[in-house]
Design a protein around this motif. Sequence first.
Motif, PDB file in Angstrom:
ATOM      1  N   VAL A  61       9.575  15.073  -7.400  1.00 46.67           N
ATOM      2  CA  VAL A  61       8.271  15.707  -7.612  1.00 46.67           C
ATOM      3  C   VAL A  61       7.171  15.024  -6.812  1.00 46.67           C
ATOM      4  CG1 VAL A  61       8.985  16.355  -9.937  1.00 46.67           C
ATOM      5  CG2 VAL A  61       7.576  14.306  -9.627  1.00 46.67           C
ATOM      6  N   LEU A  62       7.432  13.855  -6.259  1.00 47.62           N
ATOM      7  CA  LEU A  62       6.419  13.150  -5.476  1.00 47.62           C
ATOM      8  C   LEU A  62       6.079  13.942  -4.221  1.00 47.62           C
ATOM      9  CD1 LEU A  62       7.800   9.502  -5.743  1.00 47.62           C
ATOM     10  CD2 LEU A  62       5.698  10.364  -6.810  1.00 47.62           C
ATOM     11  N   LYS A  63       4.775  14.060  -3.944  1.00 47.07           N
ATOM     12  CA  LYS A  63       4.326  14.834  -2.792  1.00 47.07           C
ATOM     13  C   LYS A  63       3.180  14.109  -2.090  1.00 47.07           C
ATOM     14  CE  LYS A  63       7.077  18.249  -3.957  1.00 47.07           C
ATOM     15  NZ  LYS A  63       8.337  18.466  -3.216  1.00 47.07           N
ATOM     16  N   ALA A  64       3.197  14.129  -0.761  1.00 48.93           N
ATOM     17  CA  ALA A  64       2.105  13.589   0.044  1.00 48.93           C
ATOM     18  C   ALA A  64       2.150  14.267   1.408  1.00 48.93           C
ATOM     19  CB  ALA A  64       2.233  12.066   0.188  1.00 48.93           C
ATOM     20  N   PRO A  65       0.992  14.457   2.056  1.00 49.04           N
ATOM     21  CA  PRO A  65       0.963  15.147   3.352  1.00 49.04           C
ATOM     22  C   PRO A  65       1.889  14.545   4.395  1.00 49.04           C
ATOM     23  CG  PRO A  65      -1.257  14.901   2.481  1.00 49.04           C
ATOM     24  CD  PRO A  65      -0.363  14.126   1.575  1.00 49.04           C
ATOM     25  N   LEU A  66       1.987  13.220   4.425  1.00 50.86           N
ATOM     26  CA  LEU A  66       2.846  12.555   5.407  1.00 50.86           C
ATOM     27  C   LEU A  66       4.192  12.162   4.811  1.00 50.86           C
ATOM     28  CD1 LEU A  66       0.222  10.347   7.289  1.00 50.86           C
ATOM     29  CD2 LEU A  66       1.084  12.611   7.889  1.00 50.86           C
ATOM     30  N   ASN A  77      -3.671  11.271  -4.608  1.00 55.43           N
ATOM     31  CA  ASN A  77      -3.930  11.956  -3.339  1.00 55.43           C
ATOM     32  C   ASN A  77      -3.731  11.049  -2.129  1.00 55.43           C
ATOM     33  OD1 ASN A  77      -4.711  14.451  -4.611  1.00 55.43           O
ATOM     34  ND2 ASN A  77      -6.659  13.475  -5.129  1.00 55.43           N
ATOM     35  N   GLY A  78      -2.624  10.342  -2.123  1.00 57.81           N
ATOM     36  CA  GLY A  78      -2.308   9.497  -0.968  1.00 57.81           C
ATOM     37  C   GLY A  78      -1.907  10.331   0.235  1.00 57.81           C
ATOM     38  N   ASP A  79      -2.135   9.784   1.413  1.00 56.10           N
ATOM     39  CA  ASP A  79      -1.636  10.421   2.633  1.00 56.10           C
ATOM     40  C   ASP A  79      -0.127  10.252   2.730  1.00 56.10           C
ATOM     41  OD1 ASP A  79      -4.202  11.223   3.825  1.00 56.10           O
ATOM     42  OD2 ASP A  79      -4.554   9.071   4.016  1.00 56.10           O
ATOM     43  N   VAL A  80       0.363   9.151   2.188  1.00 56.81           N
ATOM     44  CA  VAL A  80       1.789   8.856   2.215  1.00 56.81           C
ATOM     45  C   VAL A  80       2.139   8.064   0.966  1.00 56.81           C
ATOM     46  CG1 VAL A  80       1.478   6.697   3.529  1.00 56.81           C
ATOM     47  CG2 VAL A  80       3.657   7.928   3.687  1.00 56.81           C
ATOM     48  N   ILE A  81       3.337   8.284   0.423  1.00 57.59           N
ATOM     49  CA  ILE A  81       3.817   7.529  -0.734  1.00 57.59           C
ATOM     50  C   ILE A  81       5.026   6.719  -0.294  1.00 57.59           C
ATOM     51  CG2 ILE A  81       4.827   7.661  -3.045  1.00 57.59           C
ATOM     52  CD1 ILE A  81       3.259  10.223  -3.504  1.00 57.59           C
ATOM     53  N   LEU A  82       5.003   5.430  -0.594  1.00 56.41           N
ATOM     54  CA  LEU A  82       6.075   4.526  -0.194  1.00 56.41           C
ATOM     55  C   LEU A  82       6.759   3.957  -1.436  1.00 56.41           C
ATOM     56  CD1 LEU A  82       4.312   2.567   2.696  1.00 56.41           C
ATOM     57  CD2 LEU A  82       5.567   4.733   2.791  1.00 56.41           C
ATOM     58  N   LEU A  83       8.100   4.002  -1.438  1.00 54.13           N
ATOM     59  CA  LEU A  83       8.921   3.466  -2.514  1.00 54.13           C
ATOM     60  C   LEU A  83       9.627   2.218  -1.997  1.00 54.13           C
ATOM     61  CD1 LEU A  83      10.558   6.843  -3.665  1.00 54.13           C
ATOM     62  CD2 LEU A  83       8.381   5.847  -4.400  1.00 54.13           C
ATOM     63  N   LEU A  84       9.421   1.096  -2.689  1.00 51.22           N
ATOM     64  CA  LEU A  84       9.836  -0.192  -2.134  1.00 51.22           C
ATOM     65  C   LEU A  84      11.102  -0.775  -2.742  1.00 51.22           C
ATOM     66  CD1 LEU A  84       6.408  -1.988  -1.550  1.00 51.22           C
ATOM     67  CD2 LEU A  84       7.743  -0.550  -0.006  1.00 51.22           C
ATOM     68  N   GLY A  85      11.916   0.057  -3.415  1.00 50.30           N
ATOM     69  CA  GLY A  85      13.231  -0.427  -3.815  1.00 50.30           C
ATOM     70  C   GLY A  85      13.368  -0.842  -5.259  1.00 50.30           C
ATOM     71  N   ASP A  86      14.615  -1.150  -5.644  1.00 50.61           N
ATOM     72  CA  ASP A  86      15.030  -1.491  -7.004  1.00 50.61           C
ATOM     73  C   ASP A  86      14.739  -0.340  -7.966  1.00 50.61           C
ATOM     74  OD1 ASP A  86      16.225  -3.854  -6.391  1.00 50.61           O
ATOM     75  OD2 ASP A  86      14.808  -5.143  -7.463  1.00 50.61           O
ATOM     76  N   TYR A  87      15.508   0.720  -7.790  1.00 51.59           N
ATOM     77  CA  TYR A  87      15.411   1.900  -8.644  1.00 51.59           C
ATOM     78  C   TYR A  87      16.390   1.800  -9.816  1.00 51.59           C
ATOM     79  CZ  TYR A  87      13.584   3.043  -4.082  1.00 51.59           C
ATOM     80  OH  TYR A  87      12.899   2.973  -2.896  1.00 51.59           O
ATOM     81  N   VAL A  88      17.506   1.103  -9.624  1.00 49.23           N
ATOM     82  CA  VAL A  88      18.527   1.014 -10.667  1.00 49.23           C
ATOM     83  C   VAL A  88      18.155  -0.070 -11.674  1.00 49.23           C
ATOM     84  CG1 VAL A  88      20.271   1.807  -9.041  1.00 49.23           C
ATOM     85  CG2 VAL A  88      19.988  -0.629  -9.429  1.00 49.23           C
ATOM     86  N   VAL A 118       1.810   3.077  -3.319  1.00 47.94           N
ATOM     87  CA  VAL A 118       3.032   2.272  -3.352  1.00 47.94           C
ATOM     88  C   VAL A 118       3.586   2.198  -4.766  1.00 47.94           C
ATOM     89  CG1 VAL A 118       4.010  -0.023  -2.953  1.00 47.94           C
ATOM     90  CG2 VAL A 118       2.275   0.877  -1.379  1.00 47.94           C
ATOM     91  N   LEU A 119       4.869   2.534  -4.899  1.00 47.75           N
ATOM     92  CA  LEU A 119       5.609   2.353  -6.148  1.00 47.75           C
ATOM     93  C   LEU A 119       6.767   1.402  -5.870  1.00 47.75           C
ATOM     94  CD1 LEU A 119       5.885   6.061  -7.393  1.00 47.75           C
ATOM     95  CD2 LEU A 119       4.080   4.399  -7.893  1.00 47.75           C
ATOM     96  N   ALA A 120       6.948   0.421  -6.725  1.00 41.48           N
ATOM     97  CA  ALA A 120       8.008  -0.568  -6.508  1.00 41.48           C
ATOM     98  C   ALA A 120       8.705  -0.901  -7.821  1.00 41.48           C
ATOM     99  CB  ALA A 120       7.430  -1.849  -5.887  1.00 41.48           C
ATOM    100  N   ASP A 121       9.975  -1.241  -7.727  1.00 42.89           N
ATOM    101  CA  ASP A 121      10.719  -1.848  -8.842  1.00 42.89           C
ATOM    102  C   ASP A 121      10.678  -1.002 -10.116  1.00 42.89           C
ATOM    103  OD1 ASP A 121      11.353  -4.488  -7.476  1.00 42.89           O
ATOM    104  OD2 ASP A 121       9.179  -4.456  -7.323  1.00 42.89           O
ATOM    105  N   ILE A 122      11.202   0.199 -10.021  1.00 38.14           N
ATOM    106  CA  ILE A 122      11.265   1.084 -11.187  1.00 38.14           C
ATOM    107  C   ILE A 122      12.244   0.549 -12.237  1.00 38.14           C
ATOM    108  CG2 ILE A 122      12.081   3.346 -11.955  1.00 38.14           C
ATOM    109  CD1 ILE A 122       9.355   3.573 -10.809  1.00 38.14           C
ATOM    110  N   HIS A 123      13.448   0.150 -11.826  1.00 40.96           N
ATOM    111  CA  HIS A 123      14.490  -0.346 -12.729  1.00 40.96           C
ATOM    112  C   HIS A 123      14.746   0.634 -13.880  1.00 40.96           C
ATOM    113  CE1 HIS A 123      15.035  -4.209 -10.768  1.00 40.96           C
ATOM    114  NE2 HIS A 123      13.722  -4.364 -10.717  1.00 40.96           N
TER     115      HIS A 123
END
Length: 299
Positions: free
Chosen positions: A114-119, A82-93, A55-60
């Motif tokens: 560049v983010l990669k995950a099997p799912l 090596n996650g099965d899935v990568i989730l981005l939870l918002g606030d990129y700006v 999980v990645l959140a709140d990059i800003h």
Amino acid sequence: MLTRRTLLKAFAGGVATLFALVAYPFVEVMARPRLTQYAVTPRRWTPGLKLRVVVLADIHACEPWMSLDRIGSICSAANALNGDVILLLGDYVSGMNLATEHIPSADWSQVFSVLKAPLGVHAVLGNHDHWEDLRFQRDPLAENIAAAALRAVGIPTYINEAVRLEKDGHSFWLAGLGDQMALRPGKDFKRTMMRGIDDLPGTLAQIDDDSPVLLMAHEPDIFPQVSERVSLTLSGHTHGGQINILGWRPAAASQGSRRYPAGHYREGERDLIVSRGLGCSILPVRVGSRPEIVVIELG
């Protein structure tokens, strides 16, 4: 005996301490993200389904606090988990009052490619992604700039949508909630109060089997309304309060942020994990709330 040298040493020590106290909040803002790990088996989970969620959140994204190079290093660190899935939870700006340069959505989204995950890599939007898009504020039916940028690099971005995924013959649902604070009040927007575009019943209505559900919701405020049908809710937004001194958090981004500032919460049959996120909003200050990448081992 009190001497001139003793006084000079005391003065120098006091100045150094004062400088450290003033500088530290900025040091923590720029700190290398820590890895925060959770091992959770939600009450409603398929036996035998093991899932590693990054999980990645709140990059800003903005200069100098969250540069493209820094986002790139965060993405490399996420891939290495090596996650099965990568989730981005918002606030990129940006969302920052003290920034030397705002980074266009086309630029930070390209780094995310560049983010990669099997799912796959999957995203929802946050309040700042909507607040800084004035076209969207005036016309909520317009496509959001941040959402368009993410989709342009192949990252599905969900607004009250659900998708069915599968691992090792076991299925699960990934649901993404529209932002709960998307629409700002103001005369220019003909609104007197904050409004969300979230539709929790409509999102869950798309789920047509008994497989477990992961809900991405930028703000944790929705959690008391989430039914036991959802195995795990994942949120950001709070930044852990940005300032956390022995549990004292003088500010909160929302009512839900005050109730669920960071960590794992279990209420009845429902689970919530809130990330402290990676960037800052309003001011570049973090105390006791170091940036983090979250890894969740489910099952």
